[in-house]
Scaffold this motif. Structure first.
Motif, PDB file in Angstrom:
ATOM      1  N   CYS A  24      82.362  73.257  21.260  1.00 16.35           N
ATOM      2  CA  CYS A  24      81.053  73.872  21.053  1.00 16.35           C
ATOM      3  C   CYS A  24      81.126  74.877  19.912  1.00 16.35           C
ATOM      4  O   CYS A  24      82.024  75.702  19.866  1.00 16.35           O
ATOM      5  N   ASN A  25      80.179  74.809  19.018  1.00 15.47           N
ATOM      6  CA  ASN A  25      80.110  75.747  17.901  1.00 15.47           C
ATOM      7  C   ASN A  25      79.003  76.760  18.198  1.00 15.47           C
ATOM      8  O   ASN A  25      77.828  76.411  18.208  1.00 15.47           O
ATOM      9  N   PRO A  26      79.355  78.014  18.430  1.00 14.29           N
ATOM     10  CA  PRO A  26      78.338  79.008  18.764  1.00 14.29           C
ATOM     11  C   PRO A  26      77.349  79.272  17.632  1.00 14.29           C
ATOM     12  O   PRO A  26      76.313  79.894  17.848  1.00 14.29           O
ATOM     13  N   ALA A  27      77.638  78.777  16.434  1.00  8.76           N
ATOM     14  CA  ALA A  27      76.741  78.974  15.296  1.00  8.76           C
ATOM     15  C   ALA A  27      75.804  77.784  15.083  1.00  8.76           C
ATOM     16  O   ALA A  27      75.073  77.754  14.088  1.00  8.76           O
ATOM     17  N   TRP A  28      75.805  76.796  15.998  1.00  6.97           N
ATOM     18  CA  TRP A  28      74.858  75.683  15.867  1.00  6.97           C
ATOM     19  C   TRP A  28      73.448  76.252  15.815  1.00  6.97           C
ATOM     20  O   TRP A  28      73.082  77.127  16.613  1.00  6.97           O
ATOM     21  N   PRO A  29      72.610  75.763  14.915  1.00  9.47           N
ATOM     22  CA  PRO A  29      71.244  76.292  14.808  1.00  9.47           C
ATOM     23  C   PRO A  29      70.443  76.126  16.100  1.00  9.47           C
ATOM     24  O   PRO A  29      69.580  76.944  16.401  1.00  9.47           O
ATOM     25  N   GLU A  30      70.739  75.085  16.869  1.00 11.37           N
ATOM     26  CA  GLU A  30      70.034  74.876  18.137  1.00 11.37           C
ATOM     27  C   GLU A  30      70.289  76.027  19.112  1.00 11.37           C
ATOM     28  O   GLU A  30      69.494  76.274  20.012  1.00 11.37           O
ATOM     29  N   ILE A  31      71.406  76.715  18.929  1.00  7.73           N
ATOM     30  CA  ILE A  31      71.734  77.869  19.769  1.00  7.73           C
ATOM     31  C   ILE A  31      71.197  79.152  19.134  1.00  7.73           C
ATOM     32  O   ILE A  31      70.492  79.923  19.779  1.00  7.73           O
ATOM     33  N   MET A  36      67.560  85.918  21.367  1.00 10.49           N
ATOM     34  CA  MET A  36      66.706  87.086  21.142  1.00 10.49           C
ATOM     35  C   MET A  36      67.425  88.015  20.154  1.00 10.49           C
ATOM     36  O   MET A  36      68.644  87.953  20.019  1.00 10.49           O
ATOM     37  N   PRO A  37      66.685  88.888  19.480  1.00  8.57           N
ATOM     38  CA  PRO A  37      67.346  89.832  18.568  1.00  8.57           C
ATOM     39  C   PRO A  37      68.406  90.647  19.306  1.00  8.57           C
ATOM     40  O   PRO A  37      68.174  91.138  20.414  1.00  8.57           O
ATOM     41  N   GLY A  38      69.585  90.728  18.714  1.00 11.59           N
ATOM     42  CA  GLY A  38      70.687  91.479  19.315  1.00 11.59           C
ATOM     43  C   GLY A  38      71.568  90.653  20.237  1.00 11.59           C
ATOM     44  O   GLY A  38      72.635  91.096  20.633  1.00 11.59           O
ATOM     45  N   GLN A  39      71.143  89.460  20.588  1.00 15.68           N
ATOM     46  CA  GLN A  39      71.960  88.593  21.444  1.00 15.68           C
ATOM     47  C   GLN A  39      72.910  87.772  20.593  1.00 15.68           C
ATOM     48  O   GLN A  39      72.638  87.498  19.431  1.00 15.68           O
ATOM     49  N   ASN A  40      74.011  87.364  21.207  1.00 12.18           N
ATOM     50  CA  ASN A  40      74.840  86.346  20.575  1.00 12.18           C
ATOM     51  C   ASN A  40      75.067  85.235  21.595  1.00 12.18           C
ATOM     52  O   ASN A  40      74.665  85.356  22.743  1.00 12.18           O
ATOM     53  N   SER A  41      75.695  84.176  21.171  1.00 11.05           N
ATOM     54  CA  SER A  41      75.810  82.984  22.011  1.00 11.05           C
ATOM     55  C   SER A  41      76.552  83.240  23.322  1.00 11.05           C
ATOM     56  O   SER A  41      76.302  82.562  24.320  1.00 11.05           O
ATOM     57  N   THR A  42      77.439  84.216  23.357  1.00 14.86           N
ATOM     58  CA  THR A  42      78.162  84.494  24.595  1.00 14.86           C
ATOM     59  C   THR A  42      77.273  85.157  25.644  1.00 14.86           C
ATOM     60  O   THR A  42      77.629  85.180  26.823  1.00 14.86           O
ATOM     61  N   ASP A  43      76.125  85.651  25.226  1.00 14.01           N
ATOM     62  CA  ASP A  43      75.168  86.224  26.176  1.00 14.01           C
ATOM     63  C   ASP A  43      74.338  85.145  26.869  1.00 14.01           C
ATOM     64  O   ASP A  43      73.695  85.424  27.876  1.00 14.01           O
ATOM     65  N   ARG A  44      74.329  83.947  26.308  1.00 16.11           N
ATOM     66  CA  ARG A  44      73.489  82.872  26.837  1.00 16.11           C
ATOM     67  C   ARG A  44      74.320  81.630  27.150  1.00 16.11           C
ATOM     68  O   ARG A  44      74.252  80.615  26.481  1.00 16.11           O
ATOM     69  N   HIS A  45      75.114  81.715  28.199  1.00 14.79           N
ATOM     70  CA  HIS A  45      75.948  80.587  28.604  1.00 14.79           C
ATOM     71  C   HIS A  45      75.105  79.373  28.957  1.00 14.79           C
ATOM     72  O   HIS A  45      75.498  78.234  28.721  1.00 14.79           O
ATOM     73  N   LEU A  47      72.221  78.409  27.653  1.00 10.53           N
ATOM     74  CA  LEU A  47      71.781  77.771  26.423  1.00 10.53           C
ATOM     75  C   LEU A  47      72.929  77.024  25.755  1.00 10.53           C
ATOM     76  O   LEU A  47      72.782  75.873  25.338  1.00 10.53           O
ATOM     77  N   THR A  48      74.064  77.679  25.669  1.00 14.69           N
ATOM     78  CA  THR A  48      75.243  77.060  25.057  1.00 14.69           C
ATOM     79  C   THR A  48      75.632  75.792  25.796  1.00 14.69           C
ATOM     80  O   THR A  48      75.902  74.756  25.177  1.00 14.69           O
ATOM     81  N   ALA A  49      75.637  75.835  27.120  1.00 16.45           N
ATOM     82  CA  ALA A  49      76.019  74.665  27.922  1.00 16.45           C
ATOM     83  C   ALA A  49      75.028  73.521  27.735  1.00 16.45           C
ATOM     84  O   ALA A  49      75.427  72.355  27.630  1.00 16.45           O
TER      85      ALA A  49
END
Length: 156
Positions: A24-31, A36-45, A47-49
């Motif tokens: 999984c690439n946390p920088a995928w545009p779909e993610i 939300m502003p200030g969030q990163n992909s590790t905050d949204r498991h 969504l990433t999954a």
């Protein structure tokens, strides 16, 4: 039970021809576009999954329905979670096996030529290359704002 299933596949169809991993690439545009502003992909498991599952399904469809390596007799996979990101191992048995002289048509271990395929070159150098970084090489592709984006800084 999964191990027994794998043994059954090998007994009935032979050894796997392909072993493919996908991370999984946390920088995928779909993610990133859904954060939300200030969030990163590790905050949204969640969504990433979900995005990872969709990408995996597309890969399986490409192999089985798209038949890019020929007819697939069978396949199996497992997903293992590595720290923050999912990784998948997919094995497939292909009808009409890949031969050693065909491998170079499928796999490339070279950095693409930036003059002939700029997009692929940018993708590889951004995501796939890591070397000495930090104080040893501040211009390494993994460096952003003086820190290693792969969290490997200082390990060389």
């Amino acid at each position: 039970m999964n191990t027994q299933d794998a043994f059954t596949y090998v007994r009935n169809y032979g050894r796997p021809d392909l072993f493919i991993t996908m991370t999984c690439n946390p920088a995928w545009p779909e993610i990133t576009t859904e954060l939300m502003p200030g969030q990163n992909s590790t905050d949204r498991h969640d969504l990433t999954a979900r995005v990872f599952k969709i990408k995996v399904q597309k890969l399986v469809a490409l192999l089985t329905k798209g038949k890019i390596f020929g007819d697939v007799k069978c396949f199996m996979y497992s997903i293992e979670w590595q720290k923050r990101f999912a990784s998948r191992a997919l094995t497939a048995v292909v009808d009409g096996k890949l031969r050693p002289n065909q491998i170079d048509e499928v796999i490339s271990a070279e950095i693409p030529n930036p003059e002939t395929d700029r997009k692929l070159y940018d993708t590889v150098t951004k995501n796939m290359i890591h070397g000495p970084c930090g104080a040893l090489n501040s211009s390494s592709p993994c460096m952003k704002e003086g820190k290693c984006t792969k969290n490997i800084q200082g390990r060389f």
